[in-house]
Write a protein that holds these residues in place. Structure first.
Motif, PDB file in Angstrom:
ATOM      1  N   GLN A  79      50.149  23.792-101.831  1.00 43.02           N
ATOM      2  CA  GLN A  79      51.349  22.947-101.828  1.00 43.02           C
ATOM      3  C   GLN A  79      51.011  21.609-102.471  1.00 43.02           C
ATOM      4  O   GLN A  79      50.363  20.751-101.852  1.00 43.02           O
ATOM      5  N   ASN A  91      56.200  20.730-105.495  1.00 42.80           N
ATOM      6  CA  ASN A  91      57.193  20.101-104.612  1.00 42.80           C
ATOM      7  C   ASN A  91      57.844  18.916-105.293  1.00 42.80           C
ATOM      8  O   ASN A  91      57.293  18.331-106.221  1.00 42.80           O
ATOM      9  N   GLN A 125      58.818  20.035 -96.695  1.00 42.35           N
ATOM     10  CA  GLN A 125      58.314  20.738 -97.886  1.00 42.35           C
ATOM     11  C   GLN A 125      56.973  21.415 -97.593  1.00 42.35           C
ATOM     12  O   GLN A 125      56.794  22.589 -97.899  1.00 42.35           O
ATOM     13  N   LEU A 126      56.049  20.658 -97.015  1.00 43.62           N
ATOM     14  CA  LEU A 126      54.714  21.232 -96.826  1.00 43.62           C
ATOM     15  C   LEU A 126      54.690  22.290 -95.731  1.00 43.62           C
ATOM     16  O   LEU A 126      53.903  23.223 -95.777  1.00 43.62           O
ATOM     17  N   ARG A 165      62.014  22.949-105.879  1.00 36.33           N
ATOM     18  CA  ARG A 165      60.688  23.430-105.454  1.00 36.33           C
ATOM     19  C   ARG A 165      60.460  24.775-106.085  1.00 36.33           C
ATOM     20  O   ARG A 165      61.096  25.751-105.725  1.00 36.33           O
ATOM     21  N   ILE A 192      48.845  27.980 -95.838  1.00 37.77           N
ATOM     22  CA  ILE A 192      49.213  26.776 -96.600  1.00 37.77           C
ATOM     23  C   ILE A 192      48.035  25.819 -96.761  1.00 37.77           C
ATOM     24  O   ILE A 192      47.347  25.502 -95.794  1.00 37.77           O
ATOM     25  N   ASN A 229      56.814  24.339 -95.379  1.00 36.14           N
ATOM     26  CA  ASN A 229      57.453  25.488 -96.015  1.00 36.14           C
ATOM     27  C   ASN A 229      58.797  25.810 -95.372  1.00 36.14           C
ATOM     28  O   ASN A 229      59.146  26.978 -95.231  1.00 36.14           O
TER      29      ASN A 229
END
Ligand SMILES: Nc1nc2c(ncn2[C@@H]2O[C@H](COP(=O)(O)OP(=O)(O)OP(=O)(O)O)[C@@H](O)[C@H]2O)c(=O)[nH]1
Ligand SMILES: [Mg+2]
Length: 296
Positions: free
Chosen positions: A31, A88, A105-106, A74, A141, A108
């Motif tokens: 990410q 992102n 965002q991170l 994204r 991730i 997910n």
């Protein structure tokens, strides 16, 4: 390891061959996150260039230098059968409490392939858990902060909070990629991050459409960065893990954050004189009309 061996190691890496097998993970998601214009999309193109070993292609659209933000959606770019890079949306500035955007965002929690709009309140944030429709617990991730060495760090505490927010939501301390290695500020920027406790960092010049000439130094740094990330994943996979449990924990953290933020916001509103609220609302509306990032 020389570059061909590193490239093969990256290409051949499979979660299935980890100590306890894949443990429910099917993909490693790198990410990429950071401020707008610092070189995230360029780094994706650089990674693809060195790993694919094909002519340079700008897979991810790159911004004009120091012009308006480019990546709004994204997008995911497959690097190998196991590794996917996520570009992102870059952030501009956030106030010190406003890390919901990183969490979303991170962690997910935003669907891939769709425009990212900054959200403002608890209700909006809950609507965002749309990605729950698809089962993403199978993603391992890894956060990667992309930071241009052309920008001296003006506020180390703020930067460290961003790094810690990324670590909290993913459970992994971010790897830092410094772009613009040739900038005169590079040594100072490197030192600032070292003081923040960052150890796994890599300094490089991205390949760009204007500069695709292969150099051993660039190739090896990019490959080394990817190789170290994979080694770290392999190390973590030595432990017994629970992919679904980890996603539940991420969701809990996000909800706790959103709730706390909403409470703080309500408290601030109650303490504010009416004139100030009106002024802020007008400012916010103006920002929205201009298309600026709205903070949580
Ligand atoms: N000299 C140099 N230029 C770079 C480097 N990395 C990126 N650039 C340039 O910096 C500009 C911004 O790069 P992007 O990759 O679009 O940055 P980004 O982080 O994806 O930006 P957003 O999509 O707006 O968040 C482009 O003009 C790139 O060509 C680098 O390492 N060195
Ligand atoms: Mg971009």
């Amino acid at each position: 390891m020389e570059s061909r061996a590193m490239r093969d190691y990256i290409r051949d890496f499979s979660l299935d061959s980890c100590a306890h097998g894949n443990q429910g993970y099917s993909r490693v998601l790198l990410q990429l996150f950071g401020f707008t214009g610092h070189g995230k999309s360029s780094f994706i193109n650089s990674c693809k260039y060195v790993v694919d070993d094909e002519p340079y292609v700008a897979h991810a659209k790159v911004a004009e230098y120091k012009k308006k933000p480019e990546t709004m959606i994204r997008n995911a770019y497959k690097l190998t059968e196991t590794i996917t890079l996520v570009d992102n949306r870059g952030f501009r500035i956030m106030d010190k409490y406003e890390f919901g955007e990183i969490y979303l965002q991170l962690g997910n929690f935003l669907p891939l392939g769709r425009e990212v709009k900054w959200q403002e309140n608890f209700g909006d944030m809950l609507k965002l858990l749309e990605s729950e429709r698809c089962d993403q617990s199978s993603d391992f991730i890894v956060p990667v902060l992309v930071y241009s060495a052309d920008y001296p760090v003006t506020d180390k505490n703020y930067m460290k909070d961003i790094i810690m927010a990324a670590r909290d939501i993913t459970g992994v301390f971010p790897t830092v990629v410094f772009t613009h290695e040739l900038s005169e500020h590079q040594p100072k920027v490197w030192e600032s991050f070292r003081q923040m406790g960052v150890k796994n960092s890599f300094s490089l010049e991205n390949y760009t459409a204007e500069d695709t000439k292969k150099t051993r130094g660039k190739h090896e740094t990019i490959l080394k960065c990817l190789q170290e990330i994979i080694k770290d994943v392999e190390f973590r996979m030595l432990e017994e893990r629970d992919a679904i449990g980890e996603r539940i924990d991420r969701k809990k953290l996000l909800l706790e954050y959103a709730h706390k933020r909403e409470m703080e916001k309500q408290k601030e509103e109650m303490e504010k004189p009416l004139g100030k609220i009106k002024k802020q609302e007008t400012e916010k509306q103006e920002k929205q009309e201009k298309g600026d990032c709205i903070l949580l």
